[in-house]
Design a protein around this motif. Structure first.
Motif, PDB file in Angstrom:
ATOM      1  N   UNK A  82      34.255  36.002  53.284  1.00  0.00           N
ATOM      2  CA  UNK A  82      33.358  35.515  52.273  1.00  0.00           C
ATOM      3  C   UNK A  82      33.506  36.354  51.168  1.00  0.00           C
ATOM      4  N   UNK A  83      33.304  35.667  49.973  1.00  0.00           N
ATOM      5  CA  UNK A  83      33.146  36.344  48.785  1.00  0.00           C
ATOM      6  C   UNK A  83      34.505  36.935  47.927  1.00  0.00           C
ATOM      7  N   UNK A  84      35.607  36.739  49.114  1.00  0.00           N
ATOM      8  CA  UNK A  84      37.171  36.917  48.674  1.00  0.00           C
ATOM      9  C   UNK A  84      37.788  35.728  48.246  1.00  0.00           C
ATOM     10  N   UNK A  85      37.947  35.427  46.722  1.00  0.00           N
ATOM     11  CA  UNK A  85      38.718  34.297  46.239  1.00  0.00           C
ATOM     12  C   UNK A  85      40.196  34.647  46.255  1.00  0.00           C
ATOM     13  N   UNK A  86      41.100  34.164  47.007  1.00  0.00           N
ATOM     14  CA  UNK A  86      42.428  34.266  47.026  1.00  0.00           C
ATOM     15  C   UNK A  86      43.201  33.437  45.671  1.00  0.00           C
ATOM     16  N   UNK A  87      43.582  34.003  44.779  1.00  0.00           N
ATOM     17  CA  UNK A  87      44.143  33.331  43.808  1.00  0.00           C
ATOM     18  C   UNK A  87      45.536  33.463  43.983  1.00  0.00           C
ATOM     19  N   UNK A  88      46.110  31.936  43.561  1.00  0.00           N
ATOM     20  CA  UNK A  88      47.527  32.030  43.309  1.00  0.00           C
ATOM     21  C   UNK A  88      48.285  32.837  42.205  1.00  0.00           C
TER      22      UNK A  88
ATOM     23  N   UNK B   1      37.326  42.122  40.240  1.00  0.00           N
ATOM     24  CA  UNK B   1      38.594  41.900  40.631  1.00  0.00           C
ATOM     25  C   UNK B   1      39.533  42.591  39.791  1.00  0.00           C
ATOM     26  N   UNK B   2      40.694  43.035  40.283  1.00  0.00           N
ATOM     27  CA  UNK B   2      41.420  43.579  39.389  1.00  0.00           C
ATOM     28  C   UNK B   2      42.766  42.712  39.300  1.00  0.00           C
ATOM     29  N   UNK B   3      43.277  42.708  37.884  1.00  0.00           N
ATOM     30  CA  UNK B   3      44.407  42.084  37.358  1.00  0.00           C
ATOM     31  C   UNK B   3      45.555  42.892  36.896  1.00  0.00           C
ATOM     32  N   UNK B   4      46.459  43.596  37.901  1.00  0.00           N
ATOM     33  CA  UNK B   4      47.151  44.088  37.340  1.00  0.00           C
ATOM     34  C   UNK B   4      48.545  43.723  37.272  1.00  0.00           C
ATOM     35  N   UNK B   5      49.715  44.000  36.288  1.00  0.00           N
ATOM     36  CA  UNK B   5      50.718  43.400  35.991  1.00  0.00           C
ATOM     37  C   UNK B   5      51.631  43.359  37.313  1.00  0.00           C
TER      38      UNK B   5
ATOM     39  N   UNK C 125      40.128  44.640  34.696  1.00  0.00           N
ATOM     40  CA  UNK C 125      39.255  44.404  35.515  1.00  0.00           C
ATOM     41  C   UNK C 125      37.982  43.432  35.097  1.00  0.00           C
ATOM     42  N   UNK C 126      38.031  42.579  35.939  1.00  0.00           N
ATOM     43  CA  UNK C 126      37.177  41.566  35.700  1.00  0.00           C
ATOM     44  C   UNK C 126      35.900  41.595  36.620  1.00  0.00           C
ATOM     45  N   UNK C 127      34.766  40.973  36.204  1.00  0.00           N
ATOM     46  CA  UNK C 127      33.611  40.996  36.863  1.00  0.00           C
ATOM     47  C   UNK C 127      33.040  39.597  36.905  1.00  0.00           C
ATOM     48  N   UNK C 128      32.684  38.973  37.785  1.00  0.00           N
ATOM     49  CA  UNK C 128      31.993  37.450  38.134  1.00  0.00           C
ATOM     50  C   UNK C 128      30.648  37.651  38.416  1.00  0.00           C
ATOM     51  N   UNK C 129      30.170  36.807  38.104  1.00  0.00           N
ATOM     52  CA  UNK C 129      28.613  36.354  38.404  1.00  0.00           C
ATOM     53  C   UNK C 129      28.292  35.237  39.477  1.00  0.00           C
TER      54      UNK C 129
ATOM     55  N   UNK D  17      49.002  40.032  40.121  1.00  0.00           N
ATOM     56  CA  UNK D  17      47.932  38.968  39.990  1.00  0.00           C
ATOM     57  C   UNK D  17      46.544  39.341  40.193  1.00  0.00           C
ATOM     58  N   UNK D  18      45.727  38.553  40.335  1.00  0.00           N
ATOM     59  CA  UNK D  18      44.059  38.623  40.654  1.00  0.00           C
ATOM     60  C   UNK D  18      43.829  39.088  42.033  1.00  0.00           C
ATOM     61  N   UNK D  19      43.244  40.451  42.259  1.00  0.00           N
ATOM     62  CA  UNK D  19      43.086  40.688  43.556  1.00  0.00           C
ATOM     63  C   UNK D  19      41.589  40.984  43.577  1.00  0.00           C
ATOM     64  N   UNK D  20      40.741  40.633  44.603  1.00  0.00           N
ATOM     65  CA  UNK D  20      39.632  40.959  45.004  1.00  0.00           C
ATOM     66  C   UNK D  20      39.163  42.342  45.381  1.00  0.00           C
ATOM     67  N   UNK D  21      38.351  43.029  44.665  1.00  0.00           N
ATOM     68  CA  UNK D  21      37.877  44.323  44.990  1.00  0.00           C
ATOM     69  C   UNK D  21      36.536  44.383  45.675  1.00  0.00           C
TER      70      UNK D  21
END
Lengths: 112, 108
Positions: free
Chosen positions: A97-103, B35-39, B89-93, B42-46
């Motif tokens: 939960x809380x972990x969005x998996x992006x394509x 989230x981290x978006x490294x070249x 580094x992206x932050x979401x609410x 892709x976008x990875x949950x931190x």
């Protein structure tokens, strides 16, 4: 974990054309969202759509959860639609939960 | 209504240093996601913080850490910086995943 596959990886359109972007996912999901990342890196939430159909202006999305795919439709494309479109899913089981998996995204270029 | 705000916009560090990134969620939102978006990755949950507690973390080493303050703003700390930490580094609410504009961290 859940796998998310988006197609096509790249798409070039002439302004005014329509397009369909696809997102396949490998397991049931509690959350599915579509995002647009513009050329400046801003990530904009387009739709929260774990199932069903939604429309917002020229954009619409449909998720068929039982068949594990979602589609994003862009009609009458404009140059400002350029950027990368991401599908992201979340599954609440197994401590995810809380972990969005992006394509990996679909990179859209709209030519004037 | 102000959106999610992140600071700084850009940050340049050298290997081995520490970086601190900040995020303020939308007023009234209690959750913050990093989230981290490294070249090429892709976008990875931190990390996910809610009500001051760490609720979940992604597959990152312990040198990535953070905290959430009583006003729900959050800090992400990265210790012993490595070249591969260079990323957006992206932050979401909260639940709607409304993202800030990000902090671009460059490691020299």
């Amino acid at each position: 974990g859940i796998q998310v596959e988006q197609s096509p990886p790249d798409l070039i359109l002439q302004e005014g054309a329509n397009s369909t972007l696809r997102c396949n996912f490998s397991d049931s999901v509690n959350n599915l969202q579509w995002f647009h990342q513009n050329p400046w890196g801003q990530l904009i939430n387009l739709f929260y759509i774990p199932s069903g159909t939604k429309q917002n202006g020229r954009l619409s999305a449909t998720t068929v959860a039982t068949e594990r795919y979602s589609l994003l439709y862009i009609s009458s494309s404009q140059t400002t639609d350029s950027g990368v479109y991401f599908c992201a899913v979340e599954h609440w089981g197994g401590g995810s939960q809380g972990n969005l998996i992006f394509g990996k995204g679909t990179k859209l270029s709209v030519k004037p | 209504e102000a959106g999610v705000t992140q600071s700084p916009t850009h940050l340049i560090k050298t290997r081995g240093q520490q970086a601190t990134l900040r995020c303020s969620p939308i007023s009234g939102h209690t959750s913050v996601y990093w989230y981290q978006q490294a070249l090429g990755l892709g976008l990875q949950f931190l990390l996910w913080y809610d009500e001051g507690e760490e609720r979940n973390r992604g597959n990152f080493p312990p040198r990535f850490s953070g905290r959430q303050f009583p006003n729900y703003s959050s800090e992400l700390n990265v210790n012993a910086l490595e070249l591969e930490d260079s990323a957006l580094y992206l932050c979401a609410s909260s639940f709607g995943m409304l993202f800030g504009d990000g902090t671009r961290l460059s490691i020299l």
